[in-house]
Design an enzyme around this catalytic site. Sequence first.
Site, PDB file in Angstrom:
ATOM      1  N   GLY A 168      94.279 -10.752 210.606  1.00 25.43           N
ATOM      2  CA  GLY A 168      95.495 -11.449 210.155  1.00 25.43           C
ATOM      3  C   GLY A 168      95.228 -12.931 210.077  1.00 25.43           C
ATOM      4  O   GLY A 168      94.080 -13.367 210.126  1.00 25.43           O
ATOM      5  N   SER A 215      89.291 -12.378 214.268  1.00 27.54           N
ATOM      6  CA  SER A 215      88.773 -12.930 213.023  1.00 27.54           C
ATOM      7  C   SER A 215      89.786 -12.674 211.907  1.00 27.54           C
ATOM      8  O   SER A 215      90.807 -12.026 212.137  1.00 27.54           O
ATOM      9  CB  SER A 215      87.438 -12.298 212.670  1.00 27.54           C
ATOM     10  N   LYS A 216      89.438 -13.174 210.748  1.00 29.67           N
ATOM     11  CA  LYS A 216      90.353 -13.123 209.597  1.00 29.67           C
ATOM     12  C   LYS A 216      90.917 -11.726 209.327  1.00 29.67           C
ATOM     13  O   LYS A 216      92.052 -11.596 208.916  1.00 29.67           O
ATOM     14  CB  LYS A 216      89.623 -13.598 208.348  1.00 29.67           C
ATOM     15  N   ARG A 217      90.089 -10.711 209.557  1.00 29.69           N
ATOM     16  CA  ARG A 217      90.589  -9.383 209.207  1.00 29.69           C
ATOM     17  C   ARG A 217      91.706  -8.922 210.134  1.00 29.69           C
ATOM     18  O   ARG A 217      92.367  -7.930 209.887  1.00 29.69           O
ATOM     19  CB  ARG A 217      89.435  -8.377 209.126  1.00 29.69           C
TER      20      ARG A 217
END
Length: 467
Positions: free
Chosen positions: A242, A238-240
């Site tokens: 990268g 997921s976004k966290r």
Amino acid sequence: MDTIITRFPPSPSGYLHIGGARTALFNWLYAKKTKGKFVLRIEDTDEARSTEESVTAILKSLEWLGIDWDEGPYFQTQRYDIYNEHIEKLVESGHAYNCSCTKEEINAMREDARAKGKNPQYNGRCRNLNLPKSDNTVVRLKTPATGVTLVKDMVKGNTSFQNAEIDDFIIQRSNGVAMYNLAVVVDDLTMNINTVIRGDDHLVNTPKQILIYQALGAELPLFGHVPMVLGADKARLSKRHGAMSVGEYQKMGFLADAMINYLVRLGWSHGDQEFFERKDLIEKFDLEHLGRSASMFDVDKLLALNAKHIQKKSPKELGEHLLFHLKTLGIEAKNDAFTQGVIETLQPRSKTLVEMASAAVFYYRDAIEFDEKAAHKFLTPDTMEMLTKAADAIESLVDYSQENLETIFKTLMEDTGFKFGKIAQPLRVAITGTTVSPGIFEMLLALGQEKTTQRIRRACTFIQDLA
Ligand code: GLU
């Protein structure tokens, strides 16, 4: 064997993300390898979340990756009539029925089932009522009450689902709009898709889809559900973790070929080979070696692969890609002999095209700025004479070659008593503004005789002005 027809059906509610790109790639490669067809379909029925920008972003990323399609893009929102024809057929043949139960009634059914320790589901009340269609009716599929639905999967093996757990699910809303699973099956059927490779987050939908195929009397495609891509902490990517979007990686200076190479290795293997070129992949890709366990996204590996692909490409090929990144730095370059010479000096030392572009800036900007520390250390009055001699000697060369530049260096060392470094470093600062650069001779050659001379003279003026 029939022609293999695969598909990629993204939902346009964002960019093309790593996981989606990998699914697209597997399907594309399999179609390419078997000389089959790859169909692109946009699953935009969730009209609240689908946007045109997302469609454009997804298409652009696919194009950048070089994943081209033989058919489509089809848009589900333009195909409601086709879905409804199939729904009507299902009702006519007795495989589906109109249901007028209200929300409250269904909630009560669920409560009742829960109280009896059963699955909270629709209880089939309207199944045999033969209700006419109206504004208040939905259409439900008649699903078998007993037995199992077997999902044969070329990646995961067989998974069976108890039919008792699957209620008579809705295939058309009261507003006449087909539900997701129905649309997918009708699309796959009418587009003659015979191979479905997708993320295993869709495995829960597969038994329902199989029941729809069976109700339509159609043959099943071959299914392969690939495990999700995980982050280093083993949580779903997921976004966290990268950047998630393929477009971001393009901007960060990755080559599409490196991206493809990296993506394919997230779930497919060919012995212990890590480096693949596109044509190599098309030859070697198979479904037998799609892995059952989840792969972890590792940006360092991607960087290492990118560096290798950068090294493998010809300067001319890289030129095309580098221009884009030079442009973002305000440099309008051409993919000409000069740029290709520049690339040759930077190729062995660049992990990304962004790195390469920023390292290339000094070649294109004659008015380079001298780094303060570097200038203070190397552009000093005692190097002035050496620099002037260097400029004179370089300017007067008839044949501007590595050999002759080396001779100039030797002579300078003899004349001045300076060691090699004491000649090379001031020159490097004069040319680039800093003390880091490609090898001195390759750099001087790439920059060319005239610019080299001009820049050394400019450094001399700088020293004079200081004094
Ligand atoms: N539209 C789905 C998605 O974007 C794919 C559905 C499928 O592959 O069947 O995840």
